[in-house]
Design an enzyme around this catalytic site. Structure first.
Site, PDB file in Angstrom:
ATOM      1  N   GLY A  14       0.799  -1.223   0.000  1.00  0.00           N
ATOM      2  CA  GLY A  14       0.000   0.000   0.000  1.00  0.00           C
ATOM      3  C   GLY A  14       0.825   1.264   0.000  1.00  0.00           C
ATOM      4  O   GLY A  14       0.542   2.216   0.714  1.00  0.00           O
ATOM      5  N   ALA A  15       1.859   1.246  -0.855  1.00  0.00           N
ATOM      6  CA  ALA A  15       2.769   2.410  -0.867  1.00  0.00           C
ATOM      7  C   ALA A  15       2.580   3.250  -2.126  1.00  0.00           C
ATOM      8  O   ALA A  15       3.524   3.820  -2.647  1.00  0.00           O
ATOM      9  CB  ALA A  15       4.211   1.947  -0.719  1.00  0.00           C
ATOM     10  N   ASP A  68      -3.856  -6.980  -4.232  1.00  0.00           N
ATOM     11  CA  ASP A  68      -4.951  -6.729  -3.290  1.00  0.00           C
ATOM     12  C   ASP A  68      -4.645  -7.565  -2.048  1.00  0.00           C
ATOM     13  O   ASP A  68      -4.734  -8.798  -2.095  1.00  0.00           O
ATOM     14  CB  ASP A  68      -6.288  -7.144  -3.922  1.00  0.00           C
ATOM     15  CG  ASP A  68      -7.458  -6.924  -2.970  1.00  0.00           C
ATOM     16  OD1 ASP A  68      -7.227  -6.595  -1.788  1.00  0.00           O
ATOM     17  OD2 ASP A  68      -8.606  -7.086  -3.415  1.00  0.00           O
ATOM     18  N   VAL A  69      -4.282  -6.902  -0.951  1.00  0.00           N
ATOM     19  CA  VAL A  69      -3.839  -7.652   0.232  1.00  0.00           C
ATOM     20  C   VAL A  69      -4.960  -8.484   0.857  1.00  0.00           C
ATOM     21  O   VAL A  69      -4.691  -9.390   1.643  1.00  0.00           O
ATOM     22  CB  VAL A  69      -3.206  -6.737   1.316  1.00  0.00           C
ATOM     23  CG1 VAL A  69      -1.949  -6.068   0.812  1.00  0.00           C
ATOM     24  CG2 VAL A  69      -4.208  -5.722   1.853  1.00  0.00           C
ATOM     25  N   SER A 147      -2.407   1.771  14.523  1.00  0.00           N
ATOM     26  CA  SER A 147      -2.819   3.167  14.741  1.00  0.00           C
ATOM     27  C   SER A 147      -3.099   3.347  16.221  1.00  0.00           C
ATOM     28  O   SER A 147      -3.511   2.399  16.900  1.00  0.00           O
ATOM     29  CB  SER A 147      -4.097   3.449  13.948  1.00  0.00           C
ATOM     30  OG  SER A 147      -4.711   4.644  14.407  1.00  0.00           O
ATOM     31  N   TYR A 160     -12.426   0.348  12.012  1.00  0.00           N
ATOM     32  CA  TYR A 160     -10.990   0.674  11.882  1.00  0.00           C
ATOM     33  C   TYR A 160     -10.245   0.384  13.192  1.00  0.00           C
ATOM     34  O   TYR A 160      -9.191  -0.266  13.193  1.00  0.00           O
ATOM     35  CB  TYR A 160     -10.864   2.152  11.498  1.00  0.00           C
ATOM     36  CG  TYR A 160      -9.444   2.629  11.259  1.00  0.00           C
ATOM     37  CD1 TYR A 160      -8.773   2.312  10.078  1.00  0.00           C
ATOM     38  CD2 TYR A 160      -8.792   3.421  12.199  1.00  0.00           C
ATOM     39  CE1 TYR A 160      -7.485   2.766   9.843  1.00  0.00           C
ATOM     40  CE2 TYR A 160      -7.502   3.883  11.980  1.00  0.00           C
ATOM     41  CZ  TYR A 160      -6.850   3.559  10.793  1.00  0.00           C
ATOM     42  OH  TYR A 160      -5.571   4.003  10.568  1.00  0.00           O
ATOM     43  N   ALA A 162     -11.105  -1.607  15.610  1.00  0.00           N
ATOM     44  CA  ALA A 162     -11.064  -3.062  15.858  1.00  0.00           C
ATOM     45  C   ALA A 162      -9.997  -3.717  14.995  1.00  0.00           C
ATOM     46  O   ALA A 162      -9.256  -4.592  15.451  1.00  0.00           O
ATOM     47  CB  ALA A 162     -12.433  -3.674  15.581  1.00  0.00           C
ATOM     48  N   LYS A 164      -7.276  -2.353  13.840  1.00  0.00           N
ATOM     49  CA  LYS A 164      -5.933  -1.950  14.280  1.00  0.00           C
ATOM     50  C   LYS A 164      -5.591  -2.591  15.632  1.00  0.00           C
ATOM     51  O   LYS A 164      -4.430  -2.930  15.885  1.00  0.00           O
ATOM     52  CB  LYS A 164      -5.842  -0.422  14.350  1.00  0.00           C
ATOM     53  CG  LYS A 164      -5.973   0.261  12.968  1.00  0.00           C
ATOM     54  CD  LYS A 164      -4.829  -0.139  12.054  1.00  0.00           C
ATOM     55  CE  LYS A 164      -4.843   0.573  10.716  1.00  0.00           C
ATOM     56  NZ  LYS A 164      -3.742   0.149   9.834  1.00  0.00           N
ATOM     57  N   ILE A 193      -1.038  12.037  11.406  1.00  0.00           N
ATOM     58  CA  ILE A 193       0.069  12.239  10.482  1.00  0.00           C
ATOM     59  C   ILE A 193      -0.424  13.128   9.333  1.00  0.00           C
ATOM     60  O   ILE A 193      -1.536  12.926   8.824  1.00  0.00           O
ATOM     61  CB  ILE A 193       0.550  10.875   9.921  1.00  0.00           C
ATOM     62  CG1 ILE A 193       0.906   9.904  11.071  1.00  0.00           C
ATOM     63  CG2 ILE A 193       1.726  11.061   8.970  1.00  0.00           C
ATOM     64  CD1 ILE A 193       2.010  10.354  12.007  1.00  0.00           C
TER      65      ILE A 193
HETATM   66  P1  NDP Z   1      -3.364   6.113   2.110  1.00  0.00           P
HETATM   67  O1  NDP Z   1      -4.843   6.050   1.996  1.00  0.00           O
HETATM   68  O2  NDP Z   1      -2.644   7.337   1.643  1.00  0.00           O
HETATM   69  O3  NDP Z   1      -2.714   4.846   1.412  1.00  0.00           O
HETATM   70  C1  NDP Z   1      -3.202   3.577   1.672  1.00  0.00           C
HETATM   71  C2  NDP Z   1      -2.564   2.618   0.713  1.00  0.00           C
HETATM   72  O4  NDP Z   1      -3.153   1.332   0.941  1.00  0.00           O
HETATM   73  C3  NDP Z   1      -2.778   2.983  -0.742  1.00  0.00           C
HETATM   74  O5  NDP Z   1      -1.566   2.841  -1.431  1.00  0.00           O
HETATM   75  C4  NDP Z   1      -3.787   1.928  -1.200  1.00  0.00           C
HETATM   76  O6  NDP Z   1      -3.563   1.530  -2.528  1.00  0.00           O
HETATM   77  C5  NDP Z   1      -3.465   0.762  -0.309  1.00  0.00           C
HETATM   78  N1  NDP Z   1      -4.555  -0.184  -0.210  1.00  0.00           N
HETATM   79  C6  NDP Z   1      -5.814   0.043   0.211  1.00  0.00           C
HETATM   80  N2  NDP Z   1      -6.524  -1.095   0.141  1.00  0.00           N
HETATM   81  C7  NDP Z   1      -5.685  -2.059  -0.340  1.00  0.00           C
HETATM   82  C8  NDP Z   1      -5.807  -3.435  -0.633  1.00  0.00           C
HETATM   83  N3  NDP Z   1      -6.944  -4.100  -0.443  1.00  0.00           N
HETATM   84  N4  NDP Z   1      -4.733  -4.087  -1.126  1.00  0.00           N
HETATM   85  C9  NDP Z   1      -3.579  -3.438  -1.315  1.00  0.00           C
HETATM   86  N5  NDP Z   1      -3.376  -2.139  -1.060  1.00  0.00           N
HETATM   87  C10 NDP Z   1      -4.439  -1.459  -0.574  1.00  0.00           C
HETATM   88  O7  NDP Z   1      -3.054   5.778   3.647  1.00  0.00           O
HETATM   89  P2  NDP Z   1      -2.046   6.450   4.682  1.00  0.00           P
HETATM   90  O8  NDP Z   1      -0.716   6.661   4.077  1.00  0.00           O
HETATM   91  O9  NDP Z   1      -2.737   7.558   5.357  1.00  0.00           O
HETATM   92  O10 NDP Z   1      -1.958   5.238   5.754  1.00  0.00           O
HETATM   93  C11 NDP Z   1      -1.050   4.154   5.632  1.00  0.00           C
HETATM   94  C12 NDP Z   1      -1.219   3.268   6.841  1.00  0.00           C
HETATM   95  O11 NDP Z   1      -0.999   4.023   8.024  1.00  0.00           O
HETATM   96  C13 NDP Z   1      -2.613   2.663   6.961  1.00  0.00           C
HETATM   97  O12 NDP Z   1      -2.519   1.341   7.450  1.00  0.00           O
HETATM   98  C14 NDP Z   1      -3.283   3.573   7.983  1.00  0.00           C
HETATM   99  O13 NDP Z   1      -4.314   2.904   8.664  1.00  0.00           O
HETATM  100  C15 NDP Z   1      -2.120   3.874   8.893  1.00  0.00           C
HETATM  101  N6  NDP Z   1      -2.282   5.105   9.663  1.00  0.00           N
HETATM  102  C16 NDP Z   1      -2.440   6.325   9.050  1.00  0.00           C
HETATM  103  C17 NDP Z   1      -2.569   7.479   9.808  1.00  0.00           C
HETATM  104  C18 NDP Z   1      -2.703   8.846   9.171  1.00  0.00           C
HETATM  105  O14 NDP Z   1      -2.783   9.830   9.914  1.00  0.00           O
HETATM  106  N7  NDP Z   1      -2.699   8.961   7.857  1.00  0.00           N
HETATM  107  C19 NDP Z   1      -2.560   7.423  11.282  1.00  0.00           C
HETATM  108  C20 NDP Z   1      -2.401   6.091  11.810  1.00  0.00           C
HETATM  109  C21 NDP Z   1      -2.269   4.992  11.022  1.00  0.00           C
HETATM  110  P3  NDP Z   1      -4.577   2.010  -3.701  1.00  0.00           P
HETATM  111  O15 NDP Z   1      -4.495   3.503  -3.713  1.00  0.00           O
HETATM  112  O16 NDP Z   1      -3.984   1.388  -4.896  1.00  0.00           O
HETATM  113  O17 NDP Z   1      -5.938   1.485  -3.313  1.00  0.00           O
END
Ligand code: NDP
Length: 252
Positions: A14-15, A68-69, A147, A160, A162, A164, A193
């Site tokens: 998910g990067a 797709d994870v 989180s 969410y 639950a 995490k 963040i």
């Molecule tokens: P983003 O929404 O910016 O990115 C999430 C990524 O997850 C995207 O690249 C997306 O890919 C991917 N993704 C979503 N669903 C799937 C799936 N089924 N299979 C594979 N990839 C998937 O999230 P953030 O950068 O904000 O968050 C990253 C992590 O950090 C998450 O786990 C979030 O819960 C956690 N987090 C974030 C916080 C924040 O303040 N932002 C705070 C605390 C935790 P695509 O775009 O291709 O769907």
């Protein structure tokens, strides 16, 4: 203290998201420390490719793969391909995550299932697939991006929170299962963040959050990347089953 990841390889799920998300910052932090990195995205593969290009620009090998994870077959294919590309898999970062917020009585089953499937089941599927490789290597690092909402809860985020919290229980259990084989399993729990989500907030909402943060600023994706890099490094080799909270003191 050895924070170098020279010669190591990593998968970050998910990067995508154009370098603005936490996953992209983690991938770049690991590459800066010396690792080659597979970056995965579900739909935003062009963004994942841009992150892979940025990894290449740092002099490391970067690859973008679709995955797709929440889908076991998709995960198995991605991990097999990653292993072929990287030669070994030293580090797995379970970062892919989604939100589908709603108060309990208004939350439908599909919102519950989607969030649990991506965040918690996705962590299980990716860890299971990569652990097979790490067990043969007798070494590895699994780092789960949870989180603070999994620790303190948040109205409107029962699904969410639950998922995490589940990731934290998963982290502790798998740390116990894999510890004797040289594999550490830890979690990083970010607070607020600065991402696209916080960019879209009103000034009032942002000020309300900042009142609760002793360090008086939002975190950055790079703050999370630094914590992950530490846990992935040799400096953290005696740390397992832990949650490293990166929240500016919000939950103290
Ligand atoms: P983003 O929404 O910016 O990115 C999430 C990524 O997850 C995207 O690249 C997306 O890919 C991917 N993704 C979503 N669903 C799937 C799936 N089924 N299979 C594979 N990839 C998937 O999230 P953030 O950068 O904000 O968050 C990253 C992590 O950090 C998450 O786990 C979030 O819960 C956690 N987090 C974030 C916080 C924040 O303040 N932002 C705070 C605390 C935790 P695509 O775009 O291709 O769907």
């Amino acid at each position: 203290m050895n924070l170098s990841l020279d010669g190591k390889t990593a998968i970050v799920t998910g990067a995508g998201r154009g370098g603005r998300g936490i996953g992209a910052a983690i991938a770049l932090a690991l590459a800066t420390a010396g690792a080659d990195v597979v970056i995965t995205a579900r739909t935003s593969i062009a963004d994942a490719e841009a992150v892979a290009d940025a990894v290449n620009a740092l002099g490391r090998k970067g690859y973008a793969l679709t995955c797709d994870v929440a889908d076991a077959a998709s995960v198995e294919t991605m991990v097999k391909k990653s292993h072929e590309l990287l030669g070994r898999v030293d580090i797995l970062i379970n970062n892919a995550g989604i939100t589908k917020d709603g108060l309990l009585l208004r939350m439908d089953e599909s919102a519950w299932d989607a969030v649990l499937d991506t965040n918690l089941k996705g962590t299980f599927l990716c860890s299971r697939a990569v652990a097979k490789i790490m067990l043969k290597q007798k070494a590895g690092r699994i780092i789960n991006i949870t989180s603070i909402m999994g620790q303190i809860g948040n109205p409107g985020q029962a699904n969410y929170s639950a998922s995490k919290a589940g990731m934290i229980g998963f982290t502790r259990t798998v740390a116990r299962e894999l510890g004797s084989r040289g594999i550490t399993v830890n979690a990083v729990a970010p607070g607020f963040i600065a991402t696209q989500m916080t960019d879209d907030m009103s000034e009032t909402a942002r000020a309300e959050i900042l009142k609760k943060v002793p360090l008086a600023r939002l975190g950055t994706p790079e703050d999370v990347g630094a914590a992950v890099t530490f846990l992935a490094s040799d400096a953290a080799s005696y740390i397992t089953g832990q949650v490293l909270t990166v929240d500016g003191g919000m939950t103290v």
